[in-house]
Write a protein that holds these residues in place. Sequence first.
Motif, mmCIF file in Angstrom:
data_model
loop_
_atom_site.group_PDB
_atom_site.id
_atom_site.type_symbol
_atom_site.label_atom_id
_atom_site.label_comp_id
_atom_site.label_asym_id
_atom_site.label_seq_id
_atom_site.Cartn_x
_atom_site.Cartn_y
_atom_site.Cartn_z
ATOM 1 N N VAL A 165 0.867 -1.184 0.000
ATOM 2 C CA VAL A 165 0.000 0.000 0.000
ATOM 3 C C VAL A 165 0.903 1.234 0.000
ATOM 4 O O VAL A 165 1.692 1.440 0.934
ATOM 5 N N ASN A 166 0.808 2.058 -1.037
ATOM 6 C CA ASN A 166 1.660 3.238 -1.196
ATOM 7 C C ASN A 166 0.764 4.467 -1.285
ATOM 8 O O ASN A 166 0.002 4.626 -2.240
ATOM 9 N N ASP A 167 0.840 5.348 -0.267
ATOM 10 C CA ASP A 167 -0.001 6.544 -0.247
ATOM 11 C C ASP A 167 0.488 7.619 -1.201
ATOM 12 O O ASP A 167 -0.223 8.586 -1.475
ATOM 13 N N ARG A 168 1.706 7.467 -1.735
ATOM 14 C CA ARG A 168 2.262 8.506 -2.607
ATOM 15 C C ARG A 168 2.067 8.212 -4.092
ATOM 16 O O ARG A 168 2.246 9.087 -4.921
ATOM 17 N N GLU A 169 1.729 6.974 -4.426
ATOM 18 C CA GLU A 169 1.579 6.599 -5.834
ATOM 19 C C GLU A 169 0.327 5.764 -6.026
ATOM 20 O O GLU A 169 -0.112 5.056 -5.105
ATOM 21 N N ALA A 170 -0.228 5.853 -7.209
ATOM 22 C CA ALA A 170 -1.368 5.014 -7.586
ATOM 23 C C ALA A 170 -1.033 4.324 -8.902
ATOM 24 O O ALA A 170 -0.795 4.994 -9.915
ATOM 25 N N PRO A 217 -5.145 -1.236 -8.103
ATOM 26 C CA PRO A 217 -5.154 -0.805 -6.695
ATOM 27 C C PRO A 217 -4.567 -1.851 -5.754
ATOM 28 O O PRO A 217 -4.425 -1.593 -4.564
#
Length: 460
Positions: free
Chosen positions: A445-450, A454
């Motif tokens: 889970v990466n909050d800086r990249e999408a 998902p």
Amino acid sequence: MADRKLFAGHAVRRLRRAGALTQAAMAEMLGISPSYLNLVERNQRPVSATLLLALAERFDFDPRTLSAGEPGGGAEAIRRRLSDPIFADLEIDRAELEEWLVGAPGGAEAFARAYDRGGGSATAAEPADSGTAVRREIERWRNHFADLDTAAETLADELRQGAGDLFGSLADRLRVKHHLSIRILPLEVLTDVRVRIDLHARQIQLSETLDPPSRVFALARHLGQIEARAEIDALVRGAGFTERTSDRLYRRHLTGYFAAAVMMPYARFLRACEATGYDLDLIRRRFGASPEQVAHRLTTLSRVGARGLPFFMLRTDRAGQVSKRFAGASNAPIVEGPGLCPLLDTFTVFQRPDERIVQLVALEDGSRWFTSSRCVGPPGGWQGAVRARFAVTLGLAADSAGTLAAARGLDLAGEATPIGLGCRACTRPDCPQRSAAPAGRALIVNDREAGVSPFGFATD
């Protein structure tokens, strides 16, 4: 098509050990060198026709057991079991698997039995039940039963000599030879039953809701229960099931196999397939069969010396549940995979029920497959009734699909849709359709990249 090479070292070794023979002694009996026999036992040389005849002459055994007795159904069947997500982190390659089968065939068979009895992991496609055991037995024979095909062809030839269509010929034989009459009864009499055997009245009762192919199939199936009983009994006994339900399910499959073989006799059916480029719509009209009956029949064309193209078949509902799966001689991972990929066009046919949809797909192992899907409904519907719908998918290795009428104009070496065996078994990192991370891989889970998906996951 040329016959497959037969690698059966495990069976030859088992035969030698049963006779308490050394390799040198057995080689002398067969007229070959010990080194050649050693290569055969290690699956580094196929069992030639000459060697097969020598084995049959000098040892009391059925030659068909060489191919039917592979540990766990053979390398492809073991590999399909190992595609279960619980084994995802083991990364067992093909060479390692082949070494296992050669070096410890008993261990491979034990693994297969334990896996089948336990139903695999909780995410496996289906539980271990009577149906699973029956499918394993059908797979062991590659869904080809030579004795039933021969008996059905003989019967079909006899029926062709009589007057009338196939339904009439079947009805006459049942009436004259077996004293069974045929009655077509209205819906209000056979409300929830499509076929009933009334032995007291000596009648086969058919619902008026059945379409013509289903009526013919019902009569041919009952005739098989009577006239092919010896062949069917032998196959059921040979399966060695421990449950009565498995016996009955297997017997039902075999009687259905016989019925389809009467409707579509092997030699005539194969000639029609080859002459038309496997034009499925033309073939079903020529033989008076339904699309699903033709699809079933295409998975059975493995007669020695007269093999058809090795198709697989899946029947799927709108929820992605597979109610029928036949690998035939295709060795297709799609058939035994733990899930279906939503990118497979199987599901598109529900929105386009009058079309046959073809697709070229590529699996993670690099294999490429041509698929042809069509929406079908079981017979017996009427106004106001719930109408079931299924997608029937036929598949074939892309490099064997060049002669198909349905593949004309399609570049079989061109771009293919990348698919997996369900999200939990698929490790493609950039799939926008992904709904879960692969089993055995940590979710990232990466909050800086999408990303495209998902559900990012560790790739090493």
